[in-house]
Design a protein around this motif. Structure first.
Motif: not given
Length: 95
Positions: A7-29
């Motif tokens: 259950t932890v793995l199932i719900y942690a995966t979307p959170a990690v995937l959403l961090c990719i565009p979050l970091w992208g927005n922060r550090f890339s145009e």
């Protein structure tokens, strides 16, 4: 692997995937996600995680479980692609 760990793995995966565009927005145009994009992405990813968690808990047959999860993930990918680039040309297409 225990049910709690799954259950932890199932719900942690979307959170990690959403961090990719979050970091992208922060550090890339090149990333240009608005808050609405993050909400839609979160609803899609966490909704899929919820359905997969239900399948894991309810379905006992391993073959049926694998096929259902595969179908749910395929549906997620098709909806995501339609929202991103409009592969089917529906009214809610992204391009």
């Amino acid at each position: 692997m225990t049910q709690k760990q799954k259950t932890v793995l199932i719900y942690a995966t979307p959170a990690v995937l959403l961090c990719i565009p979050l970091w992208g927005n922060r550090f890339s145009e090149e990333f240009d996600w608005s808050p609405v994009d993050f909400v839609i992405g979160a609803v899609l990813l966490f909704g899929t995680a919820f359905i997969i968690d239900l399948i894991q808990r309810i379905i006992k047959n391993k073959t049926h479980k694998t096929l259902l999860i595969g179908a749910i993930l395929l549906l997620l990918l098709l909806v995501w692609a339609e929202l991103a680039v409009g592969i089917f040309g529906t009214p809610f297409a992204g391009s």
